[in-house]
Write a protein that holds these residues in place. Structure first.
Motif, short mmCIF file in Angstrom:
data_model
loop_
_atom_site.label_atom_id
_atom_site.label_comp_id
_atom_site.label_asym_id
_atom_site.label_seq_id
_atom_site.Cartn_x
_atom_site.Cartn_y
_atom_site.Cartn_z
N TRP A 19 0.99 -1.13 -0.06
CA TRP A 19 -0.07 0.00 0.05
C TRP A 19 0.90 1.23 0.07
N LEU A 20 1.93 1.42 1.01
CA LEU A 20 2.78 2.52 0.93
C LEU A 20 3.61 2.59 -0.42
N ASP A 21 4.09 1.63 -1.04
CA ASP A 21 4.64 1.76 -2.21
C ASP A 21 3.97 2.13 -3.27
N GLU A 22 2.43 1.79 -3.56
CA GLU A 22 1.66 2.33 -4.32
C GLU A 22 1.43 3.73 -4.23
N LEU A 23 1.27 4.07 -3.04
CA LEU A 23 0.82 5.40 -3.00
C LEU A 23 2.26 6.47 -3.01
N MET A 24 3.54 5.89 -2.73
CA MET A 24 4.76 6.39 -2.90
C MET A 24 4.81 6.70 -4.49
N LYS A 25 4.49 5.70 -5.41
CA LYS A 25 4.56 5.66 -6.83
C LYS A 25 3.48 6.80 -7.54
N MET A 26 2.11 6.80 -6.94
CA MET A 26 1.31 7.83 -7.20
C MET A 26 1.68 9.06 -7.18
N LEU A 27 2.72 9.47 -6.01
CA LEU A 27 2.83 10.71 -5.91
C LEU A 27 4.53 11.04 -6.11
N ASP A 28 5.05 10.18 -6.68
CA ASP A 28 6.66 10.20 -7.00
C ASP A 28 7.29 10.74 -5.88
N TRP A 29 7.19 10.20 -4.64
CA TRP A 29 7.85 10.13 -3.48
C TRP A 29 9.02 8.94 -3.09
N ASP A 30 9.89 9.32 -2.68
CA ASP A 30 10.77 8.15 -2.27
C ASP A 30 11.09 7.99 -0.66
N ASP A 31 10.02 8.69 0.12
CA ASP A 31 9.96 8.69 1.68
C ASP A 31 9.14 8.00 2.26
N LYS A 32 9.17 6.54 2.49
CA LYS A 32 8.31 5.75 3.15
C LYS A 32 7.45 6.16 4.36
N LYS A 33 8.33 7.04 5.04
CA LYS A 33 7.74 7.43 6.46
C LYS A 33 6.72 8.61 6.19
N ARG A 34 7.25 9.25 5.10
CA ARG A 34 6.10 10.36 4.77
C ARG A 34 4.90 9.72 4.25
N ALA A 35 4.74 8.66 3.46
CA ALA A 35 3.67 8.14 2.76
C ALA A 35 2.71 7.46 3.82
N TYR A 36 3.65 6.91 4.76
CA TYR A 36 2.82 6.30 6.01
C TYR A 36 2.21 7.50 6.75
N ARG A 37 2.85 8.54 6.99
CA ARG A 37 2.10 9.63 7.90
C ARG A 37 0.89 10.14 6.87
N LEU A 38 1.03 10.05 5.77
CA LEU A 38 -0.06 10.61 4.79
C LEU A 38 -1.13 9.61 4.79
N LEU A 39 -0.92 8.36 4.65
CA LEU A 39 -2.01 7.33 4.89
C LEU A 39 -2.67 7.34 6.18
N ARG A 40 -1.87 7.25 7.30
CA ARG A 40 -2.54 7.17 8.42
C ARG A 40 -3.18 8.64 8.75
N SER A 41 -2.94 9.80 8.20
CA SER A 41 -3.76 11.02 8.37
C SER A 41 -4.84 10.86 7.77
N ALA A 42 -4.79 10.36 6.54
CA ALA A 42 -6.15 10.35 5.74
C ALA A 42 -7.05 9.31 6.11
N LEU A 43 -6.54 8.16 6.51
CA LEU A 43 -7.44 7.26 7.06
C LEU A 43 -8.13 7.92 8.32
N HIS A 44 -7.60 8.44 9.06
CA HIS A 44 -8.12 8.78 10.34
C HIS A 44 -9.08 9.89 10.03
#
Length: 143
Positions: A19-44
């Motif tokens: 899930w995090l890898d897919e999110l990072m790919k969509m956003l062209d990010w290379d920071d898994k911690k940042r992707a986690y923070r986004l997923l967590r915040s959006a889900l909450h």
């Protein structure tokens, strides 16, 4: 033998990483911690906007580790948030990035919704969207 001793734990980590890898790919990010923070915040933020029954139905379709993240800190007896506008919803998600804001917070939220749209059943996605105001629902890819 599995890396952690139990295959179910290894699978939970693998699924969350997918899930995090897919999110990072969509956003062209290379920071898994940042992707986690986004997923967590959006889900909450999403969870707290939905009716309790619908929030539980969403959780049932999440991978086990993502489900734990989703439920973290939840108080179902608290009133749901009353965001009516996309800007309010996006600002709530973006609050997790107070020291390092996203260049395009709307794109970040849209990426999470795109991930949910792809990973949850179509019926569940329809149920989620029907519980959201039109302005927030418009952030979903298939609206």
């Amino acid at each position: 033998m599995s890396a952690l001793g139990l295959r179910i734990f290894d699978k939970a980590i693998q699924d969350a990483n997918i899930w995090l890898d897919e999110l990072m790919k969509m956003l062209d990010w290379d920071d898994k911690k940042r992707a986690y923070r986004l997923l967590r915040s959006a889900l909450h933020t999403l969870r707290d906007r939905l009716q309790v029954n619908e929030a539980v139905h969403v959780a049932a379709q999440l991978p086990i580790l993502v489900r734990g993240i989703y439920y973290e800190g939840w108080r179902p007896s608290s009133p749901q948030t009353d965001y009516k506008h996309a800007a309010e919803f996006i600002a709530a998600v973006e609050s997790a990035f107070d020291t390092d804001p996203n260049a395009d917070p709307e794109a970040a939220v849209r990426a999470v919704f795109t991930l949910l749209d792809a990973r949850l059943s179509p019926g569940e996605v329809d149920d989620i969207k029907s519980g959201l105001p039109r302005d927030i629902r418009a952030l979903w890819p298939s609206t």
